[in-house]
Design an enzyme around this catalytic site. Structure first.
Site, PDB file in Angstrom:
ATOM      1  CG  ASN A   9      -1.752   1.212   1.369  1.00  0.00           C
ATOM      2  OD1 ASN A   9      -1.800   2.035   0.463  1.00  0.00           O
ATOM      3  ND2 ASN A   9      -2.429   1.345   2.501  1.00  0.00           N
ATOM      4  CD1 TRP A  10       3.440   0.844  -2.724  1.00  0.00           C
ATOM      5  CD2 TRP A  10       3.639   1.924  -4.667  1.00  0.00           C
ATOM      6  NE1 TRP A  10       4.152   0.037  -3.571  1.00  0.00           N
ATOM      7  CE2 TRP A  10       4.296   0.678  -4.777  1.00  0.00           C
ATOM      8  CE3 TRP A  10       3.629   2.771  -5.776  1.00  0.00           C
ATOM      9  CZ2 TRP A  10       4.936   0.261  -5.940  1.00  0.00           C
ATOM     10  CZ3 TRP A  10       4.271   2.364  -6.939  1.00  0.00           C
ATOM     11  CH2 TRP A  10       4.915   1.115  -7.019  1.00  0.00           C
ATOM     12  CE  LYS A  11      -0.078   3.142   4.691  1.00  0.00           C
ATOM     13  NZ  LYS A  11       0.114   3.203   6.136  1.00  0.00           N
ATOM     14  CG  HIS A  94      -5.583   1.861   5.260  1.00  0.00           C
ATOM     15  ND1 HIS A  94      -5.133   2.801   6.161  1.00  0.00           N
ATOM     16  CD2 HIS A  94      -4.583   0.967   5.093  1.00  0.00           C
ATOM     17  CE1 HIS A  94      -3.888   2.479   6.506  1.00  0.00           C
ATOM     18  NE2 HIS A  94      -3.533   1.378   5.870  1.00  0.00           N
ATOM     19  CD  GLU A  96      -2.693   5.435   6.760  1.00  0.00           C
ATOM     20  OE1 GLU A  96      -2.708   5.476   5.516  1.00  0.00           O
ATOM     21  OE2 GLU A  96      -1.771   4.907   7.414  1.00  0.00           O
ATOM     22  CD  GLU A 166      -3.251  -2.469   7.274  1.00  0.00           C
ATOM     23  OE1 GLU A 166      -2.154  -2.706   6.782  1.00  0.00           O
ATOM     24  OE2 GLU A 166      -3.900  -1.438   7.049  1.00  0.00           O
ATOM     25  N   GLY A 172       2.796   2.307  10.789  1.00  0.00           N
ATOM     26  CA  GLY A 172       3.735   3.414  10.617  1.00  0.00           C
ATOM     27  C   GLY A 172       4.415   3.839  11.900  1.00  0.00           C
ATOM     28  CB  SER A 212       5.599  -1.800  11.930  1.00  0.00           C
ATOM     29  OG  SER A 212       5.165  -0.470  12.175  1.00  0.00           O
ATOM     30  N   GLY A 233       3.100  -1.116   4.252  1.00  0.00           N
ATOM     31  CA  GLY A 233       3.157   0.311   3.958  1.00  0.00           C
ATOM     32  C   GLY A 233       4.576   0.726   3.626  1.00  0.00           C
ATOM     33  N   GLY A 234       5.255   1.346   4.594  1.00  0.00           N
ATOM     34  CA  GLY A 234       6.586   1.926   4.384  1.00  0.00           C
ATOM     35  C   GLY A 234       7.568   1.019   3.662  1.00  0.00           C
TER      36      GLY A 234
HETATM   37  P1  13P Z   1       3.343   0.348   7.680  1.00  0.00           P
HETATM   38  O1  13P Z   1       3.850  -0.945   7.091  1.00  0.00           O
HETATM   39  O2  13P Z   1       4.065   1.552   7.179  1.00  0.00           O
HETATM   40  O3  13P Z   1       3.228   0.275   9.177  1.00  0.00           O
HETATM   41  O4  13P Z   1       1.838   0.528   7.125  1.00  0.00           O
HETATM   42  C1  13P Z   1       0.957  -0.530   7.204  1.00  0.00           C
HETATM   43  C2  13P Z   1      -0.259  -0.177   6.438  1.00  0.00           C
HETATM   44  O5  13P Z   1      -0.992   0.722   6.786  1.00  0.00           O
HETATM   45  C3  13P Z   1      -0.543  -0.934   5.219  1.00  0.00           C
HETATM   46  O6  13P Z   1      -1.808  -0.657   4.727  1.00  0.00           O
END
Ligand code: 13P
Length: 250
Positions: A9-11, A94, A96, A166, A172, A212, A233-234
């Site tokens: 997920n590149w956000k 998600h 967010e 999640e 994050g 994470s 994510g990251g």
């Molecule tokens: P991180 O891997 O950066 O913690 O993010 C997880 C995430 O929100 C994937 O959708």
């Protein structure tokens, strides 16, 4: 046999040139046939990602979509628009989106229905906040998110659904659920599915862990019986880290 899946997920990261570069890097990596790999770039780069990955086994997913078919919804994107550029996977729910854009379980239930009506595959995200875990109500929160956001779907819809647990406190933050905490929740999710649908549906649905996940912890987390992969994510923004995670199944 459940599918092993790793999705990035590149956000709101990577402009067009950065997206192209990351995809080119990814295409050079070796990806095992046993794992379904997906990436979810931002809307403006979906079409170029689909083109770039035409000859690859990597699937492109959207990070969100609107619940309506079309109309006066400035700034929004519909299921049909996504499909018209070759995107048939969408991440919904998600944390967010829930936290910053007010997406409720009820709204998500509508989005899920719309996506399924368009024969799209849904990666449905959910998970408790830190305060929920501190008060020992993480299982109740997760059960409600599933019940009100997803459990209106029919038995046959489940073949189009991937779950992504999640925990918000691990996203994050560098804080990861321990492999045991992830397994405990994934087993609970499967039990809840068995109770509300059937043991065979519970057994077949892939449940991803997100929060994470890094090359250093992926293999231990993916090694747990009820964890079928990850939503990253990251660490998905770097081709080598992402591929290390893709290859972390034991
Ligand atoms: P991180 O891997 O950066 O913690 O993010 C997880 C995430 O929100 C994937 O959708």
């Amino acid at each position: 046999m459940r599918k092993q899946i790793v999705a990035g997920n590149w956000k709101m990261n990577c402009d067009l040139a950065e997206t192209d570069a990351l995809l080119n890097d990814l295409k050079k990596q070796s990806i095992p046939d046993s794992t379904h790999v997906m990436v979810a770039p931002t809307y403006t780069n979906l079409q170029s990602a689909v083109r770039s990955l035409e000859d690859s086994s990597i699937t492109v997913a959207a990070q969100n979509m609107h619940q309506s078919e079309s109309g006066a919804f400035t700034g929004e994107i519909s299921a049909a628009m996504l499909q018209s550029i070759g995107v048939d996977h969408v991440i919904l729910g998600h944390s967010e989106r829930r936290a910053y854009f007010g997406e409720t379980n009820e709204l998500l239930a509508e989005k899920v229905t719309t996506a399924l009506n368009h024969n799209m595959k849904v990666i449905f995200c959910f998970g408790e906040e830190l305060v929920d875990r501190q008060h020992g109500r993480e299982f109740d929160v997760v059960k409600d998110q599933l019940k009100y956001g997803l459990f209106h779907v029919s038995e046959s819809d489940w073949q189009h659904i991937i779950l992504a647990y999640e925990p918000v406190w691990a996203i994050g933050t560098g804080e990861t659920a321990s492999p045991e905490q992830a397994q405990e929740m994934h087993a609970f999710i499967r039990k809840t599915l068995a109770e509300n649908y059937s043991p065979s549906i519970a057994e077949e649905v892939s449940i991803l862990y997100g929060g994470s996940v890094k090359p250093g912890n992926a293999s231990e987390i993916f090694g747990k019986a009820d964890v079928d992969g990850g939503l990253i994510g990251g660490a998905s923004l770097d081709a080598e880290s992402f591929t290390a995670i893709v290859n972390a199944f034991q």
